[in-house]
Design an enzyme around this catalytic site. Structure first.
Site, PDB file in Angstrom:
ATOM      1  N   GLY A  95      31.419  46.654  54.761  1.00 62.69           N
ATOM      2  CA  GLY A  95      31.782  47.290  53.509  1.00 62.69           C
ATOM      3  C   GLY A  95      33.278  47.345  53.287  1.00 62.69           C
ATOM      4  O   GLY A  95      34.060  46.662  53.940  1.00 62.69           O
ATOM      5  N   LEU A 122      34.796  46.191  50.643  1.00 62.99           N
ATOM      6  CA  LEU A 122      34.945  44.759  50.421  1.00 62.99           C
ATOM      7  C   LEU A 122      36.196  44.438  49.610  1.00 62.99           C
ATOM      8  O   LEU A 122      36.592  45.184  48.710  1.00 62.99           O
ATOM      9  CB  LEU A 122      33.704  44.219  49.708  1.00 62.99           C
ATOM     10  CG  LEU A 122      32.360  44.535  50.391  1.00 62.99           C
ATOM     11  CD1 LEU A 122      31.222  43.874  49.628  1.00 62.99           C
ATOM     12  CD2 LEU A 122      32.371  44.080  51.846  1.00 62.99           C
ATOM     13  N   HIS A 170      36.087  39.068  51.530  1.00 64.89           N
ATOM     14  CA  HIS A 170      34.623  39.145  51.565  1.00 64.89           C
ATOM     15  C   HIS A 170      34.011  38.391  50.382  1.00 64.89           C
ATOM     16  O   HIS A 170      32.994  37.698  50.534  1.00 64.89           O
ATOM     17  CB  HIS A 170      34.162  40.604  51.508  1.00 64.89           C
ATOM     18  CG  HIS A 170      34.561  41.431  52.693  1.00 64.89           C
ATOM     19  ND1 HIS A 170      35.573  42.350  52.636  1.00 64.89           N
ATOM     20  CD2 HIS A 170      34.085  41.477  53.964  1.00 64.89           C
ATOM     21  CE1 HIS A 170      35.703  42.941  53.817  1.00 64.89           C
ATOM     22  NE2 HIS A 170      34.819  42.425  54.637  1.00 64.89           N
ATOM     23  N   GLN A 198      29.866  48.907  67.799  1.00 63.74           N
ATOM     24  CA  GLN A 198      30.991  47.997  68.045  1.00 63.74           C
ATOM     25  C   GLN A 198      32.333  48.720  68.033  1.00 63.74           C
ATOM     26  O   GLN A 198      33.382  48.085  68.157  1.00 63.74           O
ATOM     27  CB  GLN A 198      30.993  46.844  67.049  1.00 63.74           C
ATOM     28  CG  GLN A 198      31.305  47.200  65.601  1.00 63.74           C
ATOM     29  CD  GLN A 198      31.069  46.021  64.675  1.00 63.74           C
ATOM     30  OE1 GLN A 198      29.931  45.608  64.430  1.00 63.74           O
ATOM     31  NE2 GLN A 198      32.154  45.456  64.155  1.00 63.74           N
ATOM     32  N   LYS A 222      39.021  34.719  60.170  1.00 65.82           N
ATOM     33  CA  LYS A 222      40.019  35.694  60.612  1.00 65.82           C
ATOM     34  C   LYS A 222      39.581  36.358  61.909  1.00 65.82           C
ATOM     35  O   LYS A 222      40.388  36.570  62.814  1.00 65.82           O
ATOM     36  CB  LYS A 222      40.263  36.760  59.544  1.00 65.82           C
ATOM     37  CG  LYS A 222      41.392  37.728  59.925  1.00 65.82           C
ATOM     38  CD  LYS A 222      41.549  38.839  58.923  1.00 65.82           C
ATOM     39  CE  LYS A 222      40.539  39.938  59.133  1.00 65.82           C
ATOM     40  NZ  LYS A 222      40.780  40.710  60.385  1.00 65.82           N
ATOM     41  N   ASP A 223      38.302  36.686  62.001  1.00 63.94           N
ATOM     42  CA  ASP A 223      37.735  37.216  63.243  1.00 63.94           C
ATOM     43  C   ASP A 223      37.238  36.035  64.072  1.00 63.94           C
ATOM     44  O   ASP A 223      36.026  35.821  64.234  1.00 63.94           O
ATOM     45  CB  ASP A 223      36.602  38.194  62.930  1.00 63.94           C
ATOM     46  CG  ASP A 223      37.105  39.406  62.171  1.00 63.94           C
ATOM     47  OD1 ASP A 223      37.810  40.227  62.777  1.00 63.94           O
ATOM     48  OD2 ASP A 223      36.808  39.526  60.971  1.00 63.94           O
ATOM     49  N   GLN A 255      34.961  36.590  67.164  1.00 62.87           N
ATOM     50  CA  GLN A 255      33.643  37.025  66.695  1.00 62.87           C
ATOM     51  C   GLN A 255      32.827  35.852  66.193  1.00 62.87           C
ATOM     52  O   GLN A 255      31.629  35.722  66.501  1.00 62.87           O
ATOM     53  CB  GLN A 255      33.809  38.052  65.576  1.00 62.87           C
ATOM     54  CG  GLN A 255      32.509  38.424  64.881  1.00 62.87           C
ATOM     55  CD  GLN A 255      32.732  39.432  63.769  1.00 62.87           C
ATOM     56  OE1 GLN A 255      32.807  40.618  64.021  1.00 62.87           O
ATOM     57  NE2 GLN A 255      32.847  38.949  62.534  1.00 62.87           N
ATOM     58  N   SER A 286      42.364  42.226  55.076  1.00 62.56           N
ATOM     59  CA  SER A 286      41.553  43.028  55.985  1.00 62.56           C
ATOM     60  C   SER A 286      41.388  44.418  55.397  1.00 62.56           C
ATOM     61  O   SER A 286      42.317  44.949  54.761  1.00 62.56           O
ATOM     62  CB  SER A 286      42.226  43.119  57.359  1.00 62.56           C
ATOM     63  OG  SER A 286      41.584  44.099  58.166  1.00 62.56           O
TER      64      SER A 286
END
Length: 281
Positions: free
Chosen positions: A31, A33, A37, A61, A151-152, A155, A187
């Protein structure tokens, strides 16, 4: 756009699409956003007939001293933005839907090896939480395509490994990092930055560019890493790492390797932890 909170409603809608022979793209989020996103939604729309987004701030997490409680929750704003982006369905479950026996008693998904370094080393248990919630969401949505931002980067690699190892029937698509005009990666945590910190934050991207330049000129990897960390420290950052790794599995490259690499930075600026990366051709 339809919004559902329960698994039954989610599955009923998707079942209807499947009966019509439509494919499903999925964008999982926590969320709050922003345009980054929204770019994922666009990419999912280009790859599938229908698009599902999820908004769920996943407790497993976050570490004990991290920002779970203050993580911004802006569901009404998120709904409006997703509707404008032509998202078909927003799945906004509560914790009990994702963790029916409670988060502490949940089955946990652990992806070995690639989760032991960098973010995994600095945030113990983080990637177990990520892999577990993403696996649960994949089982609920059962998408054909799932889109994640670069960006991640770590992950993304963890999820790619999990999907391959568990033989999950979907394709993971990587979306380019969206940046502000001054280079700062978009971000949700950028809003934590003060005005002064926001002015400094683009130096992370500048440092990544310098790391690439030095690597192309033939400088030794460890010298580049040390210089990057020193540059960030002088600018007022507290770096957790500034490193060059193999893009495929984040292992340390040999001294003469120059292809298939990625530079990754994680650094604190005031009370905000920022991450960014840059892949090298």
């Amino acid at each position: 756009m339809q919004t559902v909170q329960d698994a039954a409603g989610l599955r009923a809608t998707i079942r209807g699409w499947r009966i019509q022979g439509q494919t499903v793209g999925f964008v999982p989020t926590m969320g709050n956003l922003h345009e980054g996103h929204h770019s994922l939604i666009k990419l999912a729309r280009a790859r599938a007939d229908r698009v599902v987004a999820s908004v769920f701030v996943n407790p497993t997490q976050f570490g004990p001293n991290e920002d779970f409680e203050r993580y911004p929750r802006t569901l009404a704003q998120d709904q409006a933005g997703l509707a404008e982006m032509d998202c078909d369905l927003l799945f906004a479950p509560d914790v009990a839907t994702i963790y029916p026996f409670g988060a502490a008693q949940s089955v946990s998904v652990h992806v070995p090896g690639i989760t032991d370094t960098l973010e995994g080393a600095h945030r113990p248990g983080h990637f177990d939480g990520v892999a577990t919630v993403v696996c649960k969401l994949f089982n609920l949505v059962q998408p054909d395509v799932a889109v994640f931002g670069q960006k991640d980067f770590q992950q993304l690699k963890v999820i790619e490994r999990m999907v391959r190892d568990l033989a999950l029937p979907l394709k993971v698509v990587a979306a380019p990092t969206l940046r502000a005009a001054d280079g700062l990666a978009l971000s949700s945590r950028n809003q934590y930055l003060s005005v002064g910190e926001r002015a400094l934050a683009p130096q992370i991207h500048e440092t990544l560019l310098k790391m690439r330049e030095l690597l192309e000129k033939g400088h030794a990897r460890r010298v580049i890493e040390q210089a990057a960390a020193s540059t960030l420290e002088r600018a007022g950052f507290a770096p957790d790492y500034a490193v060059i790794r193999r893009a495929e599995d984040l292992t340390e490259p040999a001294d003469d390797e120059r292809q298939g690499l990625v530079a990754l930075i994680a650094a604190r600026l005031g009370g905000t932890r920022l991450i960014d990366n840059m892949a090298f051709d």
